[in-house]
Design a protein around this motif. Structure first.
Motif, PDB file in Angstrom:
ATOM      1  N   ASP A 150     -10.507  21.276  11.791  1.00  0.00           N
ATOM      2  CA  ASP A 150     -11.265  20.056  11.470  1.00  0.00           C
ATOM      3  C   ASP A 150     -10.737  19.367  10.222  1.00  0.00           C
ATOM      4  N   GLN A 151      -9.467  19.634   9.870  1.00  0.00           N
ATOM      5  CA  GLN A 151      -8.876  19.030   8.684  1.00  0.00           C
ATOM      6  C   GLN A 151      -7.571  18.317   9.017  1.00  0.00           C
ATOM      7  N   LEU A 152      -7.347  17.206   8.319  1.00  0.00           N
ATOM      8  CA  LEU A 152      -6.073  16.515   8.379  1.00  0.00           C
ATOM      9  C   LEU A 152      -5.287  16.908   7.136  1.00  0.00           C
ATOM     10  N   VAL A 153      -4.078  17.388   7.332  1.00  0.00           N
ATOM     11  CA  VAL A 153      -3.272  17.898   6.220  1.00  0.00           C
ATOM     12  C   VAL A 153      -2.049  17.005   6.036  1.00  0.00           C
ATOM     13  N   PHE A 154      -1.944  16.430   4.862  1.00  0.00           N
ATOM     14  CA  PHE A 154      -0.786  15.614   4.491  1.00  0.00           C
ATOM     15  C   PHE A 154      -0.003  16.341   3.404  1.00  0.00           C
ATOM     16  N   GLN A 155       1.315  16.323   3.523  1.00  0.00           N
ATOM     17  CA  GLN A 155       2.155  17.012   2.539  1.00  0.00           C
ATOM     18  C   GLN A 155       3.381  16.161   2.225  1.00  0.00           C
ATOM     19  N   ALA A 156       3.654  15.997   0.937  1.00  0.00           N
ATOM     20  CA  ALA A 156       4.849  15.288   0.488  1.00  0.00           C
ATOM     21  C   ALA A 156       5.578  16.176  -0.523  1.00  0.00           C
ATOM     22  N   PHE A 157       6.839  16.432  -0.252  1.00  0.00           N
ATOM     23  CA  PHE A 157       7.647  17.325  -1.094  1.00  0.00           C
ATOM     24  C   PHE A 157       8.947  16.619  -1.463  1.00  0.00           C
ATOM     25  N   ASN A 158       9.368  16.769  -2.715  1.00  0.00           N
ATOM     26  CA  ASN A 158      10.668  16.239  -3.118  1.00  0.00           C
ATOM     27  C   ASN A 158      11.295  17.132  -4.179  1.00  0.00           C
ATOM     28  N   THR A 159      12.598  17.236  -4.118  1.00  0.00           N
ATOM     29  CA  THR A 159      13.324  17.919  -5.191  1.00  0.00           C
ATOM     30  C   THR A 159      13.383  16.980  -6.390  1.00  0.00           C
ATOM     31  N   LYS A 160      13.518  17.557  -7.573  1.00  0.00           N
ATOM     32  CA  LYS A 160      13.559  16.721  -8.782  1.00  0.00           C
ATOM     33  C   LYS A 160      14.573  17.293  -9.766  1.00  0.00           C
ATOM     34  N   GLU A 161      14.904  16.484 -10.743  1.00  0.00           N
ATOM     35  CA  GLU A 161      15.857  16.878 -11.765  1.00  0.00           C
ATOM     36  C   GLU A 161      15.095  17.172 -13.053  1.00  0.00           C
TER      37      GLU A 161
ATOM     38  N   ALA B 169      12.224   4.586   7.001  1.00  0.00           N
ATOM     39  CA  ALA B 169      13.463   4.020   7.559  1.00  0.00           C
ATOM     40  C   ALA B 169      14.173   3.143   6.524  1.00  0.00           C
ATOM     41  N   LEU B 170      13.419   2.374   5.770  1.00  0.00           N
ATOM     42  CA  LEU B 170      14.027   1.556   4.709  1.00  0.00           C
ATOM     43  C   LEU B 170      14.655   2.431   3.636  1.00  0.00           C
ATOM     44  N   GLN B 171      13.957   3.497   3.276  1.00  0.00           N
ATOM     45  CA  GLN B 171      14.479   4.384   2.237  1.00  0.00           C
ATOM     46  C   GLN B 171      15.741   5.105   2.698  1.00  0.00           C
ATOM     47  N   GLN B 172      15.823   5.424   3.967  1.00  0.00           N
ATOM     48  CA  GLN B 172      17.022   6.094   4.483  1.00  0.00           C
ATOM     49  C   GLN B 172      18.246   5.210   4.346  1.00  0.00           C
ATOM     50  N   ILE B 173      18.034   3.899   4.460  1.00  0.00           N
ATOM     51  CA  ILE B 173      19.166   2.974   4.324  1.00  0.00           C
ATOM     52  C   ILE B 173      19.559   2.826   2.864  1.00  0.00           C
ATOM     53  N   ARG B 174      18.546   2.788   1.978  1.00  0.00           N
ATOM     54  CA  ARG B 174      18.792   2.561   0.561  1.00  0.00           C
ATOM     55  C   ARG B 174      19.345   3.784  -0.159  1.00  0.00           C
ATOM     56  N   LYS B 175      18.896   4.967   0.233  1.00  0.00           N
ATOM     57  CA  LYS B 175      19.249   6.178  -0.500  1.00  0.00           C
ATOM     58  C   LYS B 175      20.639   6.683  -0.123  1.00  0.00           C
ATOM     59  N   PRO B 176      21.239   7.497  -0.985  1.00  0.00           N
ATOM     60  CA  PRO B 176      22.588   8.020  -0.695  1.00  0.00           C
ATOM     61  C   PRO B 176      22.580   9.003   0.470  1.00  0.00           C
ATOM     62  N   GLU B 177      23.812   9.309   0.951  1.00  0.00           N
ATOM     63  CA  GLU B 177      23.935  10.160   2.136  1.00  0.00           C
ATOM     64  C   GLU B 177      23.551  11.603   1.862  1.00  0.00           C
TER      65      GLU B 177
ATOM     66  N   LEU C  66      21.002  12.739   0.580  1.00  0.00           N
ATOM     67  CA  LEU C  66      19.551  12.911   0.563  1.00  0.00           C
ATOM     68  C   LEU C  66      19.074  13.262   1.966  1.00  0.00           C
ATOM     69  N   ALA C  67      18.467  14.440   2.119  1.00  0.00           N
ATOM     70  CA  ALA C  67      17.942  14.876   3.412  1.00  0.00           C
ATOM     71  C   ALA C  67      16.461  14.504   3.494  1.00  0.00           C
ATOM     72  N   ILE C  68      16.125  13.738   4.510  1.00  0.00           N
ATOM     73  CA  ILE C  68      14.746  13.271   4.695  1.00  0.00           C
ATOM     74  C   ILE C  68      14.189  13.870   5.972  1.00  0.00           C
ATOM     75  N   GLN C  69      13.035  14.505   5.860  1.00  0.00           N
ATOM     76  CA  GLN C  69      12.353  15.072   7.022  1.00  0.00           C
ATOM     77  C   GLN C  69      10.966  14.442   7.141  1.00  0.00           C
ATOM     78  N   LEU C  70      10.679  13.915   8.302  1.00  0.00           N
ATOM     79  CA  LEU C  70       9.362  13.331   8.577  1.00  0.00           C
ATOM     80  C   LEU C  70       8.790  13.999   9.819  1.00  0.00           C
ATOM     81  N   ASN C  71       7.787  14.835   9.621  1.00  0.00           N
ATOM     82  CA  ASN C  71       7.188  15.585  10.724  1.00  0.00           C
ATOM     83  C   ASN C  71       5.747  15.117  10.944  1.00  0.00           C
TER      84      ASN C  71
END
Length: 304
Positions: free
Chosen positions: A244-255, A184-192, A194-199
């Motif tokens: 029986d597994q917990l799966v965490f995934q973080a993805f970001n586009t980069k330059e 939520a903090l990053q959504q305020i700081r980052k430009p418009e 930027l698409a953020i998905q939290l599932n």
């Protein structure tokens, strides 16, 4: 000298037999009966082996042509000498180890006391910090709801780090709440653009995890996300349970052409997380890092 050398062979064999086998396997585990039997058995075996050796030396080197001492005499002398030397050497080694262990315990106790004192002293700073945050909050114009909400969110995140993360395991639901606040903090700081998905899956209830295990990957995703003007910039975060597994995934586009390199993701933070995973989830985790020209992705599988 030859006689003493022969004694030394059997004494050394018994010494190492006891120090590396009988003592750790039985004496330290309080199996005193088995230890005593094996201790005596080793000395008896060494004494029996020395009798023919002593007889051979007497007949061929020290007293050729003379009748060698009787078997019982040689055995008794051998048993007495080997027994005395072995028991003295083993006892001496145990005493030295005990002294070293006690010094180690004393050092650990001093370190523990020091850490407790440091922790107690550190409690003053958070109280001052939260009082300062409250003062700042009170001085922010009530019309500036964005700044006031950001400060409240930051205060809640700080309280979580200071007071709730001092355990080895914490509820995943609390961890997710912390992640939501950070996003939520990053959504305020980052430009418009930027698409953020939290599932977050609903099946994570009741799961306990190590605290602050995922935040480093999430911080990196926002830190190194692309800043394209014409193309979409994305950060995707997901946490779900698969069998029986917990799966965490973080993805970001980069330059890829903006001075960014994959090595930027291999700093101290990533190294610390890898080390924590090795210590907290040995043989029970899988960390996958995928990097392309325009994206960076982290997948962490934890066995529950």
């Amino acid at each position: 000298m030859t006689i003493q050398f022969c004694y030394l062979l059997f004494i050394a064999a018994n010494y190492y037999f006891n120090i590396y086998f009988t003592v750790p396997a039985f004496l330290y585990k309080k199996k005193y009966g088995i230890f005593a039997l094996l201790f005596l058995a080793g000395i008896i075996a060494a004494s029996l082996l020395r009798v023919p050796l002593a007889t051979y030396l007497n007949e061929h080197y020290f007293a050729p042509g003379k009748t060698p001492p009787a078997f019982s005499e040689l055995f008794l002398n051998s048993f007495t000498n080997i027994f005395i030397w072995v028991i003295c050497l083993v006892a001496g080694k145990l005493i030295i180890d005990r002294i070293r262990f006690q010094k180690y315990i004393d050092a650990m106790e001093k370190e523990k006391i020091k850490n407790e004192l440091d922790f107690l002293k550190a409690q003053f700073n958070p109280h001052f910090l939260f009082n300062s945050i409250n003062s700042i909050y009170g001085n922010i114009d009530k019309g500036n709801s964005t700044a006031r909400n950001m400060l409240l969110t930051f205060s809640e995140m700080l309280r979580y780090q200071l007071y709730e993360c001092n355990t080895s395991r914490i509820s995943l639901e609390k961890e997710v709440h912390y992640i939501r606040n950070y996003v939520a903090l990053q959504q305020i700081r980052k430009p418009e653009n930027l698409a953020i998905q939290l599932n977050i899956s609903e099946e994570i209830k009741g799961i306990m995890v190590a605290p602050l295990l995922f935040i480093t990957f999430i911080e990196n995703a926002f830190k190194y996300v692309s800043h394209h003007e014409a193309k979409l910039n994305e950060v995707k975060i997901s946490i779900c349970r698969k069998n029986d597994q917990l799966v965490f995934q973080a993805f970001n586009t980069k330059e890829g052409l903006n001075g960014y390199k994959v090595d930027n993701h291999k700093g101290i933070g990533i190294a610390n997380v890898k080390r924590r995973l090795e210590l907290l989830y040995p043989q029970k985790h899988e960390l996958i890092i995928n990097s392309g020209d325009s994206f960076y992705e982290v997948i962490l599988n934890l066995q529950l």
